[in-house]
Write a protein that holds these residues in place. Structure first.
Motif, PDB file in Angstrom:
ATOM      1  N   ASN A   1      29.333 -30.927   9.733  1.00 15.70           N
ATOM      2  CA  ASN A   1      30.196 -29.764   9.990  1.00 15.70           C
ATOM      3  C   ASN A   1      30.657 -29.731  11.438  1.00 15.70           C
ATOM      4  OD1 ASN A   1      30.186 -28.783   7.397  1.00 15.70           O
ATOM      5  ND2 ASN A   1      28.411 -27.465   7.721  1.00 15.70           N
TER       6      ASN A   1
ATOM      7  N   LEU B   1      31.698 -23.517   2.171  1.00 16.56           N
ATOM      8  CA  LEU B   1      31.488 -24.861   1.628  1.00 16.56           C
ATOM      9  C   LEU B   1      30.007 -25.177   1.552  1.00 16.56           C
ATOM     10  CD1 LEU B   1      34.421 -26.798   3.252  1.00 16.56           C
ATOM     11  CD2 LEU B   1      34.216 -25.875   0.949  1.00 16.56           C
ATOM     12  N   LYS B   2      29.258 -24.589   2.449  1.00 12.52           N
ATOM     13  CA  LYS B   2      27.810 -24.784   2.435  1.00 12.52           C
ATOM     14  C   LYS B   2      27.225 -24.011   1.250  1.00 12.52           C
ATOM     15  CE  LYS B   2      25.783 -23.555   6.219  1.00 12.52           C
ATOM     16  NZ  LYS B   2      25.602 -23.497   7.672  1.00 12.52           N
TER      17      LYS B   2
ATOM     18  N   THR C   1      39.674 -26.174   5.772  1.00 16.36           N
ATOM     19  CA  THR C   1      39.210 -27.503   6.158  1.00 16.36           C
ATOM     20  C   THR C   1      40.386 -28.465   6.269  1.00 16.36           C
ATOM     21  OG1 THR C   1      37.202 -27.069   4.941  1.00 16.36           O
ATOM     22  CG2 THR C   1      37.612 -29.352   5.545  1.00 16.36           C
TER      23      THR C   1
ATOM     24  N   PHE D   1      38.361 -35.091   4.962  1.00 17.55           N
ATOM     25  CA  PHE D   1      37.049 -34.777   4.391  1.00 17.55           C
ATOM     26  C   PHE D   1      36.946 -35.239   2.936  1.00 17.55           C
ATOM     27  CE2 PHE D   1      37.488 -31.789   7.813  1.00 17.55           C
ATOM     28  CZ  PHE D   1      36.203 -31.625   8.311  1.00 17.55           C
TER      29      PHE D   1
ATOM     30  N   PRO E   1      35.086 -21.607   6.700  1.00 16.10           N
ATOM     31  CA  PRO E   1      34.925 -22.719   5.763  1.00 16.10           C
ATOM     32  C   PRO E   1      33.502 -23.253   5.746  1.00 16.10           C
ATOM     33  CG  PRO E   1      36.318 -23.334   7.632  1.00 16.10           C
ATOM     34  CD  PRO E   1      36.128 -21.866   7.702  1.00 16.10           C
ATOM     35  N   VAL E   2      32.881 -23.288   6.921  1.00 16.12           N
ATOM     36  CA  VAL E   2      31.551 -23.876   6.971  1.00 16.12           C
ATOM     37  C   VAL E   2      30.567 -23.060   6.125  1.00 16.12           C
ATOM     38  CG1 VAL E   2      30.990 -22.709   9.119  1.00 16.12           C
ATOM     39  CG2 VAL E   2      29.730 -24.761   8.491  1.00 16.12           C
TER      40      VAL E   2
ATOM     41  N   ASN F   1      35.778 -30.393  -4.282  1.00 18.66           N
ATOM     42  CA  ASN F   1      36.518 -29.281  -3.670  1.00 18.66           C
ATOM     43  C   ASN F   1      38.028 -29.397  -3.803  1.00 18.66           C
ATOM     44  OD1 ASN F   1      34.569 -27.471  -2.885  1.00 18.66           O
ATOM     45  ND2 ASN F   1      34.123 -28.585  -1.000  1.00 18.66           N
TER      46      ASN F   1
ATOM     47  N   LEU G   1      34.256 -28.021  11.973  1.00 20.16           N
ATOM     48  CA  LEU G   1      34.205 -26.805  11.171  1.00 20.16           C
ATOM     49  C   LEU G   1      33.242 -25.808  11.796  1.00 20.16           C
ATOM     50  CD1 LEU G   1      33.984 -28.358   7.589  1.00 20.16           C
ATOM     51  CD2 LEU G   1      35.929 -27.157   8.568  1.00 20.16           C
TER      52      LEU G   1
ATOM     53  N   ARG H   1      41.606 -30.803  14.019  1.00 20.29           N
ATOM     54  CA  ARG H   1      41.063 -31.239  12.734  1.00 20.29           C
ATOM     55  C   ARG H   1      42.177 -31.727  11.804  1.00 20.29           C
ATOM     56  NH1 ARG H   1      38.083 -26.694  11.329  1.00 20.29           N
ATOM     57  NH2 ARG H   1      39.819 -25.792  10.177  1.00 20.29           N
TER      58      ARG H   1
END
Lengths: 784, 227
Positions: free
Chosen positions: B49, A402-403, A315, B87, A398-399, B93, B54, B81
């Motif tokens: 997203n 992270l989800k 990300t 983010f 990543p999606v 995170n 992403l 990005r």
């Protein structure tokens, strides 16, 4: 950036200490084992490397045809060397050798040293380095002698003081030291402590002049650029032109092959120690692979934990490549740490390993070859262990992570299982091989020798032993400590003297049969426990037996129906009458069947004395008596002896070594596999914590949970057993084929190995399973 | 700055196809602060997203800074990005194995900034977020509020044009939550565009505009005058 990768890697290793320890420990074992094997391989491959112009140097054995089969012998007729040099232009040097023991006068005891009578060309063929004197002049004097540096130092304190000195040999002959050469290293096929002119040995020995007798070792050196095949073909032609015997010819055996490729079949090289070298190299690679597998498995099993990090990094803009480097750095760091620890471990265990393999290997990590090899192993391990996890982990999207959606465990789970199966296949194969090798060695060792090797002491015959034999024997037997004393011209277990061309009635092609000759005294059979099937033994009065012979059972069979007693054998014109038949006994190749033997009553030719001792007396007591007696009857000669059962055991060195090593490898393979399994089961238990909690809340018992967690792993071991059994069978069956006297493989070996693997795996897995099963479910559910 | 038109996203399992975004269209201008609200499963996170590059839409158009990015591959998206978007996540995170300084430094490493410049830039941001004194600590040693400030620092260190915040106060108590919202407001006032997904009406009031979603569609759009 690279510093950053390693810093991250270090923190990751440090944070998961238990996991890192498992990984590093596994790799340490892998790298240490591989290094030990490679050190051994290096020593084997470097045999005879000190020969200058090694590529040009060759030994000359002879191929002889008996009963339609070519057999290869390490001895040649006296005039062959000169003929080769004279008639084949590509042969620039040729030398004969006759190896024997000399007793040097030195103090009270004397000093026994093995050496050889040789032609002067040997200096050039071997490229011997003269510390004193010169190759050119050393043998100009027929009484000259060249000593090895060590022997010169033993005799004269310093090797520099040896030149020009007189040495007395066997109390009868004198030699003048005309040269001192540098010692050949331990890993040389050819070893000597002294060299003397060949002519001094052949002088007055008519039998050494012709082509009828094979007794000398012949070495040659080719001219640079000579083609091996062409010269070999020419060498083959020489003997038939001299003897008109087309069933004997000489061949070339290259110095490069002496140590590793010295097994001949049907006159051609079929292998030798190279097979063990290749096998052990393969094992080194396999052990490294199974150690790397641990890393891959644990790294991918941990992927759940690392997924979030991958997601965040991606990300924030990390590319896949940077992540691959990151994970590779972890693998490299692990591998580097393991290599460093391995070096420390190697220093500790190398002496033990040397003891086991009977060599003097040194670690020499400062030698470029060794350092670079270790570096190579480290890098290969890092890449091999790290590449798959790196690609696997860096491919997370990543999606997804992270989800929090679960990644599909499909492919990595399958590969992980495959890798565990691979580890256990290797472990089980090792277990099976260990058992079978052990069985085979025991099988041969317990084989009926046809002799009684217990309580049998062997001594070299030298000095005045033959002359004083009667009083010597009487003194010993009168003491009650010795039952009988036998004399023979060859070692009881060795191939020794043989020949063909015999004739007798009732046999076919009798001249082609190879027979061994033993010149013994009348007590030899009784001393060694060889028993009479028919007839009687030799007379104590030698002259009564001058044309009598005793033969072995297999010889008697070749003489046709009925009793062999009284039958006659024509040995090159002399007619011998068979007066006794004894049982066959084993000598030469312990795995094959020995040739027939013909005994003659001729103790004067004895080289060995065998003493059957009375087991009621202590060995030390007997040895003291022996030494005292020999000091009287053979003064000035050192007291040297060995036990026949030790000599017998020494003949299984290669097999024993393979047996010992395969035991160690089996243990290590299982240890490494179990380390991996232990780590893997820990992660599985952790991953399934919630499931276990829910199951317990719903009423599952502790044993129920344990079996739930262990079941999957045991299934993998079962698959491994199914794959390992045929593999091990095929491999061992092949190995056993090389022995004429061998065991047949038993089914229970496979059953045992399988059960052992299951038991060990169960033990490993159940530790984690029990821990997970008895944990309080409230805890695991709350943290979710 | 952002213009999405009839954006679509489906999730497929073997038997069912779920619509996450159903022909969603709206526009966000440079310097705006937009809150996206709606019940769980309405498509907020999916939208974030896609806006954060992403994930890929299944249909429609997504124009970012005047460029159509709907068809971009992974590499192109990653490149766009890392230079343009920061983010902030509900669960922070942060990478546990890295210190505060190193966590904030990470985006600069990936965009290839030189070490000396990185250090200056990270220090500047940490000062601004008032966590300079914590720069050598690891995330586990910080409170939730401090962790989220580090996360915000990391999001802004590259001077992104757009910050995407996914429930930035969701794991924080109210005072820490307010601190974070104040930070975001300050950033917005300094010119950064912010799109924030939230369940909290209180947090939404910090924005200029609230887009309310249900079942993948936009239901209403309120413009708040006194944000």
């Amino acid at each position: 950036m690279i510093r950053n990768y390693f810093k991250m890697a270090w923190r990751n290793l440090w944070k998961k200490k238990g996991y890192s320890a498992l990984n590093i420990f596994g790799l340490v074992i892998g790298i240490t084992t591989a290094s030990l094997i490679l050190l051994w391989v290096e020593d084997e491959v470097n045999f005879d490397k000190d020969i200058v112009d090694k590529n040009l140097v060759h030994y000359v054995p002879t191929n002889q045809k008996y009963d339609g089969e070519w057999r290869t012998f390490y001895s040649t007729p006296g005039p062959l060397a000169a003929a080769l040099k004279e008639e084949i232009p590509e042969i620039s040097k040729a030398a004969r050798l006759f190896t024997t023991n000399f007793m040097f006068a030195s103090g009270d005891q004397g000093l026994n040293q093995l050496g050889a009578f040789a032609d002067a060309d040997i200096f050039d063929i071997y490229g011997l380095h003269f510390l004193e004197g010169s190759a050119k002049k050393a043998f100009k004097n027929k009484n000259g002698m060249v000593l090895s540096q060590k022997t010169a130092a033993l005799l004269f304190g310093k090797h520099q003081q040896a030149l020009g000195q007189i040495v007395q040999i066997n109390k009868t002959e004198n030699y003048l030291v005309t040269g001192v050469v540098k010692d050949l290293p331990e890993n040389s096929t050819f070893q000597f402590k002294w060299l003397a002119p060949f002519e001094r040995f052949t002088a007055g020995k008519e039998w050494t002049q012709g082509y009828e007798n094979n007794f000398a070792d012949t070495f040659v050196k080719l001219t640079p650029g000579a083609d091996f095949e062409t010269v070999n073909e020419k060498v083959k032609q020489i003997l038939p032109t001299k003897t008109e015997d087309y069933d004997t010819h000489a061949i070339l055996h290259a110095a490069n092959d002496w140590h590793l490729r010295s097994d001949f079949k049907d006159g051609k090289i079929v292998g030798g120690r190279i097979e063990y070298v290749q096998l052990f190299s393969l094992i080194a690679i396999i052990i490294l692979i199974i150690a790397c597998i641990n890393f891959m498995n644990l790294a991918t099993a941990r992927s759940e934990k690392r997924a979030n990090e991958v997601g965040v990094r991606k990300t924030l803009g990390s590319g896949k490549r940077q992540l691959i480097y990151q994970f590779l750095a972890e693998a490299f760091l692990t591998s580097i740490l393991a290599a460093v620890l391995s070096v420390a471990l190697l220093k500790l265990i190398l002496p033990l390993f040397n003891n086991l393999i009977d060599k003097q290997l040194t670690l020499g990590i400062d030698e470029p070859v060794h350092f670079l090899s270790l570096l190579g192993i480290t890098i290969i391990c890092g890449i091999f262990a790290g590449l798959y996890p790196a690609f696997y982990l860096s491919s997370f999207k990543p999606v997804d992570v992270l989800k929090g959606s679960r990644r599909q465990a499909g492919s990595s789970g399958f590969i992980r299982k495959g890798l565990v199966v691979t580890q256990f296949v290797v472990s089980i194969v090792f277990i099976i091989c260990t058992i079978i090798v052990y069985q085979q060695v025991q099988h041969v060792k317990n084989r009926d020798l046809g002799m009684d090797k217990e309580n049998l002491i062997e001594l070299p015959v030298n000095g005045e032993i033959i002359k004083n034999f009667d009083p010597l024997q009487q003194t010993l037997t009168a003491s009650g400590m010795v039952k009988s004393v036998g004399l023979t011209n060859s070692h009881a277990l060795s191939g020794g003297n043989n020949g063909s061309g015999l004739k007798w009635k009732g046999g076919t092609n009798t001249e082609e049969i190879l027979v061994s000759y033993r010149y013994v005294n009348s007590h030899f059979m009784k001393t060694t426990g060889i028993t009479f099937k028919e007839g009687s033994g030799f007379n104590t009065a030698v002259e009564n037996d001058s044309l009598n012979t005793i033969i072995t059972e297999s010889f008697a069979k070749l003489m046709g129906e009925g009793s062999a007693i009284g039958k006659r054998i024509d040995r090159w014109g002399d007619i011998y009458t068979v007066i006794g038949v004894v049982n066959d006994y084993l000598y030469g190749d312990m795995y094959a069947n020995s040739d027939p033997v013909m005994f003659f009553n001729s103790p004067s030719e004895a080289q060995y004395m065998y003493i059957k001792t009375n087991p009621e007396y202590a060995t030390t007591e007997i040895l003291d008596k022996l030494k005292a007696t020999l000091t009287i009857y053979n003064p000035g000669f050192p007291f040297e002896y060995s036990f026949l059962d030790d000599d017998f055991n020494a003949r299984f060195k290669s097999e024993q070594l393979m047996g010992n090593l395969s035991q160690i490898f089996a243990f290590l393979a299982i240890l490494i596999s179990c380390l991996g399994l232990f780590g893997l089961s820990a992660y599985t238990a952790e991953q399934r914590r919630k499931e276990i909690g829910v199951r317990k809340v719903l009423g599952s018992s502790v044993p129920g949970i344990i079996s739930l967690l262990s079941k999957d792993f045991i299934r993998l071991v079962l698959i491994a057993i199914i794959l390992a059994v045929p593999l091990a069978w095929w491999f061992m069956d092949n190995w056993l084929q090389s022995f004429a006297y061998r065991i047949s493989i038993n089914w229970w070996v496979f059953a045992f190995a399988g059960l052992a693997a299951i038991f060990i795996a169960l033990l490993t897995v159940s530790f984690q399973a029990i821990k997970a099963a008895i944990a309080n479910p409230v805890k695991s559910l709350r943290t979710e | 700055m952002i213009k999405i038109t009839e954006l679509e996203k489906y999730y497929r399992t073997e038997e069912v196809q779920t619509i996450a975004l159903n022909k969603l269209s709206f526009e966000v201008k440079q310097g705006e602060f937009v809150a996206v609200m709606g019940p769980s499963g309405c498509g907020k996170s999916t939208l974030l997203n896609i806006l954060g590059l992403l994930d890929d839409p299944d249909g429609g158009s997504f124009i970012f800074n005047g460029i159509e990015v709907a068809g971009f591959n992974e590499r192109k998206r990653a490149n766009l990005r890392k230079h343009n978007i920061g983010f902030v996540f509900q669960s922070f995170n942060l990478i546990d194995e890295l210190t505060v300084f190193e966590n904030v430094e990470l985006p600069l490493i990936y965009t290839g900034v030189r070490p000396a410049d990185r250090k200056a830039r990270v220090h500047e941001v940490l000062e601004k977020m008032q966590i300079m004194h914590r720069r050598k600590h690891f995330p586990q040693q910080l409170s939730g509020g401090q962790q989220q400030r580090v996360a915000v620092a990391r999001a802004v260190v590259n001077n992104p044009k757009l910050i995407l915040a996914d429930e930035p106060t969701g794991n924080l108590d109210s005072s820490n939550g307010n601190e974070v919202m104040d930070l975001l407001t300050e950033l917005n006032e300094a010119g950064t565009t912010i799109i924030m997904v939230t369940h909290s009406e209180h947090d939404a009031k910090f924005s200029h505009r609230i887009i309310r979603m249900l079942d993948g569609e936009k239901v209403t759009e309120n413009i708040l005058v006194n944000a």
